[in-house]
Design a protein around this motif. Structure first.
Motif, PDB file in Angstrom:
ATOM      1  N   VAL A   1       0.840  -1.209   0.000  1.00 31.87           N
ATOM      2  CA  VAL A   1       0.000   0.000   0.000  1.00 31.87           C
ATOM      3  C   VAL A   1       0.871   1.254   0.000  1.00 31.87           C
ATOM      4  O   VAL A   1       0.590   2.222  -0.724  1.00 31.87           O
ATOM      5  N   THR A   2       1.946   1.247   0.799  1.00 28.81           N
ATOM      6  CA  THR A   2       2.810   2.434   0.828  1.00 28.81           C
ATOM      7  C   THR A   2       3.421   2.703  -0.544  1.00 28.81           C
ATOM      8  O   THR A   2       3.543   3.856  -0.963  1.00 28.81           O
ATOM      9  N   PHE A   3       3.795   1.648  -1.265  1.00 30.77           N
ATOM     10  CA  PHE A   3       4.401   1.847  -2.580  1.00 30.77           C
ATOM     11  C   PHE A   3       3.366   2.249  -3.631  1.00 30.77           C
ATOM     12  O   PHE A   3       3.692   2.977  -4.571  1.00 30.77           O
ATOM     13  N   VAL A   4       2.135   1.773  -3.496  1.00 34.58           N
ATOM     14  CA  VAL A   4       1.079   2.234  -4.398  1.00 34.58           C
ATOM     15  C   VAL A   4       0.880   3.738  -4.227  1.00 34.58           C
ATOM     16  O   VAL A   4       0.796   4.490  -5.208  1.00 34.58           O
ATOM     17  N   VAL A   5       0.827   4.193  -2.969  1.00 35.20           N
ATOM     18  CA  VAL A   5       0.641   5.617  -2.693  1.00 35.20           C
ATOM     19  C   VAL A   5       1.854   6.424  -3.134  1.00 35.20           C
ATOM     20  O   VAL A   5       1.724   7.476  -3.760  1.00 35.20           O
TER      21      VAL A   5
ATOM     22  N   GLY B   1       5.877  -6.611  -1.456  1.00 39.25           N
ATOM     23  CA  GLY B   1       5.468  -5.244  -1.141  1.00 39.25           C
ATOM     24  C   GLY B   1       5.948  -4.249  -2.185  1.00 39.25           C
ATOM     25  O   GLY B   1       5.212  -3.356  -2.608  1.00 39.25           O
ATOM     26  N   ASN B   2       7.182  -4.452  -2.640  1.00 40.33           N
ATOM     27  CA  ASN B   2       7.771  -3.563  -3.637  1.00 40.33           C
ATOM     28  C   ASN B   2       7.000  -3.580  -4.953  1.00 40.33           C
ATOM     29  O   ASN B   2       7.053  -2.635  -5.741  1.00 40.33           O
ATOM     30  N   PHE B   3       6.233  -4.652  -5.178  1.00 38.21           N
ATOM     31  CA  PHE B   3       5.443  -4.766  -6.407  1.00 38.21           C
ATOM     32  C   PHE B   3       4.321  -3.728  -6.445  1.00 38.21           C
ATOM     33  O   PHE B   3       3.692  -3.535  -7.490  1.00 38.21           O
ATOM     34  N   GLY B   4       4.088  -3.043  -5.332  1.00 39.34           N
ATOM     35  CA  GLY B   4       3.065  -1.999  -5.309  1.00 39.34           C
ATOM     36  C   GLY B   4       3.297  -0.916  -6.341  1.00 39.34           C
ATOM     37  O   GLY B   4       2.342  -0.348  -6.891  1.00 39.34           O
ATOM     38  N   SER B   5       4.560  -0.619  -6.649  1.00 41.33           N
ATOM     39  CA  SER B   5       4.846   0.408  -7.650  1.00 41.33           C
ATOM     40  C   SER B   5       4.388  -0.039  -9.034  1.00 41.33           C
ATOM     41  O   SER B   5       3.814   0.747  -9.801  1.00 41.33           O
ATOM     42  N   ALA B   6       4.630  -1.325  -9.367  1.00 42.57           N
ATOM     43  CA  ALA B   6       4.181  -1.853 -10.655  1.00 42.57           C
ATOM     44  C   ALA B   6       2.659  -1.932 -10.702  1.00 42.57           C
ATOM     45  O   ALA B   6       2.039  -1.640 -11.725  1.00 42.57           O
ATOM     46  N   ALA B   7       2.040  -2.321  -9.578  1.00 41.15           N
ATOM     47  CA  ALA B   7       0.577  -2.399  -9.522  1.00 41.15           C
ATOM     48  C   ALA B   7      -0.046  -1.033  -9.757  1.00 41.15           C
ATOM     49  O   ALA B   7      -1.068  -0.906 -10.449  1.00 41.15           O
ATOM     50  N   ALA B   8       0.567   0.013  -9.203  1.00 38.47           N
ATOM     51  CA  ALA B   8       0.066   1.369  -9.414  1.00 38.47           C
ATOM     52  C   ALA B   8       0.138   1.732 -10.899  1.00 38.47           C
ATOM     53  O   ALA B   8      -0.805   2.317 -11.459  1.00 38.47           O
ATOM     54  N   ALA B   9       1.246   1.376 -11.540  1.00 38.09           N
ATOM     55  CA  ALA B   9       1.424   1.702 -12.953  1.00 38.09           C
ATOM     56  C   ALA B   9       0.389   1.009 -13.838  1.00 38.09           C
ATOM     57  O   ALA B   9      -0.080   1.574 -14.833  1.00 38.09           O
ATOM     58  N   PHE B  10      -0.005  -0.216 -13.472  1.00 36.50           N
ATOM     59  CA  PHE B  10      -0.936  -0.983 -14.298  1.00 36.50           C
ATOM     60  C   PHE B  10      -2.402  -0.623 -14.045  1.00 36.50           C
ATOM     61  O   PHE B  10      -3.217  -0.659 -14.964  1.00 36.50           O
ATOM     62  N   THR B  11      -2.724  -0.286 -12.808  1.00 37.15           N
ATOM     63  CA  THR B  11      -4.144  -0.132 -12.459  1.00 37.15           C
ATOM     64  C   THR B  11      -4.657   1.304 -12.437  1.00 37.15           C
ATOM     65  O   THR B  11      -5.803   1.554 -12.806  1.00 37.15           O
TER      66      THR B  11
ATOM     67  N   ALA C   1       7.326   0.049 -25.271  1.00 36.94           N
ATOM     68  CA  ALA C   1       8.545   0.200 -24.475  1.00 36.94           C
ATOM     69  C   ALA C   1       8.242   0.047 -22.983  1.00 36.94           C
ATOM     70  O   ALA C   1       9.000  -0.571 -22.240  1.00 36.94           O
ATOM     71  N   GLY C   2       7.106   0.598 -22.549  1.00 37.26           N
ATOM     72  CA  GLY C   2       6.705   0.480 -21.149  1.00 37.26           C
ATOM     73  C   GLY C   2       6.416  -0.959 -20.768  1.00 37.26           C
ATOM     74  O   GLY C   2       6.790  -1.417 -19.684  1.00 37.26           O
ATOM     75  N   MET C   3       5.757  -1.687 -21.682  1.00 40.80           N
ATOM     76  CA  MET C   3       5.447  -3.094 -21.409  1.00 40.80           C
ATOM     77  C   MET C   3       6.726  -3.930 -21.339  1.00 40.80           C
ATOM     78  O   MET C   3       6.875  -4.790 -20.468  1.00 40.80           O
ATOM     79  N   VAL C   4       7.643  -3.662 -22.256  1.00 43.97           N
ATOM     80  CA  VAL C   4       8.903  -4.403 -22.278  1.00 43.97           C
ATOM     81  C   VAL C   4       9.705  -4.114 -21.003  1.00 43.97           C
ATOM     82  O   VAL C   4      10.242  -5.026 -20.357  1.00 43.97           O
ATOM     83  N   ALA C   5       9.768  -2.843 -20.623  1.00 43.00           N
ATOM     84  CA  ALA C   5      10.545  -2.453 -19.447  1.00 43.00           C
ATOM     85  C   ALA C   5       9.934  -2.982 -18.156  1.00 43.00           C
ATOM     86  O   ALA C   5      10.634  -3.170 -17.159  1.00 43.00           O
ATOM     87  N   SER C   6       8.623  -3.221 -18.158  1.00 44.55           N
ATOM     88  CA  SER C   6       7.960  -3.690 -16.934  1.00 44.55           C
ATOM     89  C   SER C   6       8.461  -5.063 -16.502  1.00 44.55           C
ATOM     90  O   SER C   6       8.303  -5.456 -15.343  1.00 44.55           O
ATOM     91  N   ALA C   7       9.072  -5.809 -17.431  1.00 43.27           N
ATOM     92  CA  ALA C   7       9.631  -7.119 -17.082  1.00 43.27           C
ATOM     93  C   ALA C   7      10.659  -6.984 -15.972  1.00 43.27           C
ATOM     94  O   ALA C   7      10.816  -7.876 -15.130  1.00 43.27           O
TER      95      ALA C   7
ATOM     96  N   MET D   1      10.196  -8.970 -11.980  1.00 46.16           N
ATOM     97  CA  MET D   1      11.129  -9.927 -11.392  1.00 46.16           C
ATOM     98  C   MET D   1      11.131  -9.860  -9.866  1.00 46.16           C
ATOM     99  O   MET D   1      11.528 -10.808  -9.192  1.00 46.16           O
ATOM    100  N   ASN D   2      10.679  -8.727  -9.303  1.00 44.23           N
ATOM    101  CA  ASN D   2      10.667  -8.551  -7.848  1.00 44.23           C
ATOM    102  C   ASN D   2       9.885  -9.638  -7.125  1.00 44.23           C
ATOM    103  O   ASN D   2      10.224 -10.016  -6.000  1.00 44.23           O
ATOM    104  N   LEU D   3       8.811 -10.127  -7.756  1.00 41.52           N
ATOM    105  CA  LEU D   3       7.928 -11.082  -7.095  1.00 41.52           C
ATOM    106  C   LEU D   3       8.660 -12.355  -6.663  1.00 41.52           C
ATOM    107  O   LEU D   3       8.349 -12.937  -5.629  1.00 41.52           O
ATOM    108  N   MET D   4       9.651 -12.766  -7.447  1.00 40.70           N
ATOM    109  CA  MET D   4      10.373 -13.991  -7.125  1.00 40.70           C
ATOM    110  C   MET D   4      11.840 -13.740  -6.774  1.00 40.70           C
ATOM    111  O   MET D   4      12.412 -14.477  -5.961  1.00 40.70           O
ATOM    112  N   SER D   5      12.446 -12.714  -7.355  1.00 41.38           N
ATOM    113  CA  SER D   5      13.885 -12.514  -7.177  1.00 41.38           C
ATOM    114  C   SER D   5      14.251 -12.141  -5.750  1.00 41.38           C
ATOM    115  O   SER D   5      15.198 -12.684  -5.172  1.00 41.38           O
TER     116      SER D   5
END
Length: 489
Positions: free
Chosen positions: A28-32, A149-159, A332-338, A342-346
């Motif tokens: 949540v903090t990273f989404v905000v 938790g860090n995936f919140g930034s990517a979730a914000a970008a997608f949603t 380019a945004g979709m490609v870079a999102s890869a 990686m955060n989810l597992m790395s």
């Protein structure tokens, strides 16, 4: 499915409940914190902002996070993660709402500056998770906390862009941002109602002094003062960016006042370090209570290279792919999102490797891979197939994010009662790295940028030889004067 003995990610009881609620709070903090970038164009149009003003908002968004992580770490150690995380989520919803409904650049700038504080939430969960998991599961647990938790930034970008479109009109972005503020406020109540600082019957050890970090030798005293300098230097660098030599938001006179204020605050900070630790110059600390601050210094350098580079690369990678391979911004945004995915597992993977093979050996391997990964990225050009460049970016991101997980697999094993402070300082170094790397990016081409990151990774690899593998037990003193020994290996 279990990621290690006794660690079942599908459970929502006991320590696993704490872990899941912790990464959700961090999410949540990273989404905000990152709700601005995906809605940037809409904000720019509605408020009639210039490109320079938008750049200013992006800088302000991270400016306060460096000192905030240090302060929040100290408050966490003193008052406990349950209270501090809940307060942070609730209080930071206010500037989120203010930004969502601002109608001028000044309002937006003040709100964005204040929102930098929510980026400090990460360090709170590091202390909380360390209270609930034993040393042989701690790396994996901290990795799950950080990575998910860090995936919140990517979730914000997608949603958030989709939510803005759903509301429609010029104010769609306002409602999307306000929803993230509401999430933060609501989750603060959920978190406070369902979390406790320690398992039942366990002791929550607090620092002897809350004014500054404790050290246990005279050499460590001076090393601590040296390691504080880059944090103030990074804030000075941000001020320089805002000055006429940068984007011209503030005058030379104001920039000078900021520099003087930072110097004065450093001297005050140093005086607090002296006040807390002056006794070590007259009476040695008993061996059982000592710890090596060099462990913290090494982890600071490594997090500078790992998380610092991640923040910088995530912000520039879409433009890099767009310009290098002539891709559309969307592709380019979709490609870079890869890289972010990686955060989810790395990050959990880096923690798991640390649990299984040891903290220092894992960090040595991952830091070497980090250096090689960025060296490869520095050689990517338009002659490469796009798919191969994506593979190179994902491979590099594996070592970056696994390295982050491995760093924070070691942080809680240094000194339990100071875990928040240590995590705060190490976390702040990640933001210091981002400021430095982004400044470098503004002065050099992409290839040189990646090569400089590779060089700092090599420096981190060298400093690792000064690190000691956590071993034995940490000694902490109970309120009644008795000593508790905590296994770290």
């Amino acid at each position: 499915m279990s990621t290690s003995a006794g660690l079942n990610i599908f459970s929502f009881k006991g320590k696993m409940k704490i872990l899941h609620l912790s990464w959700m709070a961090f999410f949540v903090t990273f989404v905000v914190w990152f709700n601005f970038a995906p809605l940037l164009q809409a904000v720019k149009t509605t408020l009639g902002l210039t490109t320079e003003q938008i750049k200013t908002l992006l800088i302000l968004n991270v400016a306060l996070t460096i000192p905030a992580r240090v302060l929040i770490g100290m408050l966490t150690d003193k008052y406990g993660p349950r209270l501090i995380y809940s307060l942070l989520l609730a209080i930071c919803s206010i500037p989120c709402f203010v930004f969502a409904f601002s109608d001028s650049f000044l309002q937006a700038a003040i709100a964005r500056f204040a929102l930098g504080f929510i980026g400090a939430g990460f360090v709170i969960g590091i202390r909380l998770v360390s209270e609930w998991f034993p040393h042989n599961e701690l790396g994996t647990a901290e990795g799950i906390y950080g990575g998910w938790g860090n995936f919140g930034s990517a979730a914000a970008a997608f949603t958030l862009p989709t939510i803005a479109v759903m509301f429609g009109g010029d104010d769609g972005w306002r409602y999307a941002m306000a929803i993230t503020g509401a999430m933060s406020l609501i989750f603060s109540v959920i978190f406070y109602s369902n979390v406790s600082d320690t398992p039942k019957g366990a002791t929550y050890f607090k620092p002897k002094n809350g004014g500054a970090m404790e050290v246990t030798s005279t050499g460590d005293f001076f090393l601590l003062l040296i390691m504080k300098v880059p944090m103030y230097a990074a804030l000075a660098l941000l001020s320089w960016k805002l000055s006429p030599e940068g984007i011209g938001m503030i005058s030379t006179h104001v920039a000078g006042l900021i520099y003087a204020g930072l110097a004065a605050f450093y001297l005050f900070d140093a005086s607090q370090v002296w006040k807390v630790n002056k006794h070590i110059f007259s009476e040695p600390v008993p061996e059982i209570h000592r710890y090596n601050f060099k462990q913290v210094a090494v982890l600071n350098v490594l997090y500078f290279a790992t998380f610092g580079s991640e923040l910088a690369v995530v912000s520039m990678l879409p433009l890099f792919f767009s310009e290098t391979f002539e891709l559309t911004p969307v592709v380019a945004g979709m490609v870079a999102s890869a890289y972010a995915f990686m955060n989810l597992m790395s990050r959990p993977g880096g923690g798991w490797l640390s649990d299984k093979f040891g903290r220092k050996p894992t960090l040595l391997i991952l830091t070497a891979g980090l250096a090689v990964g960025y060296f490869v990225m520095g050689n990517v050009d338009s002659s490469w197939p796009v798919w191969l460049a994506v593979v190179a970016a994902m491979g590099c991101s594996f070592f970056v994010q696994s390295g982050e997980g491995a760093v924070f697999a070691a942080v809680p094993l240094i000194k339990r009662r100071m875990t928040g402070q240590i995590a705060g300082m190490t976390g702040a170094y990640g933001n210091v790295g981002a400021v430095c790397y982004l400044t470098v990016l503004s002065l050099v081409d992409y290839s040189t940028f990646f090569m400089i990151i590779a060089a700092t990774a090599v420096l981190g690899f060298v400093t690792l030889f000064f690190m000691e593998e956590p071993s034995g037990k940490i000694a902490e003193v109970n309120d009644d004067g008795s000593v508790t020994l905590i296994d770290v290996a």
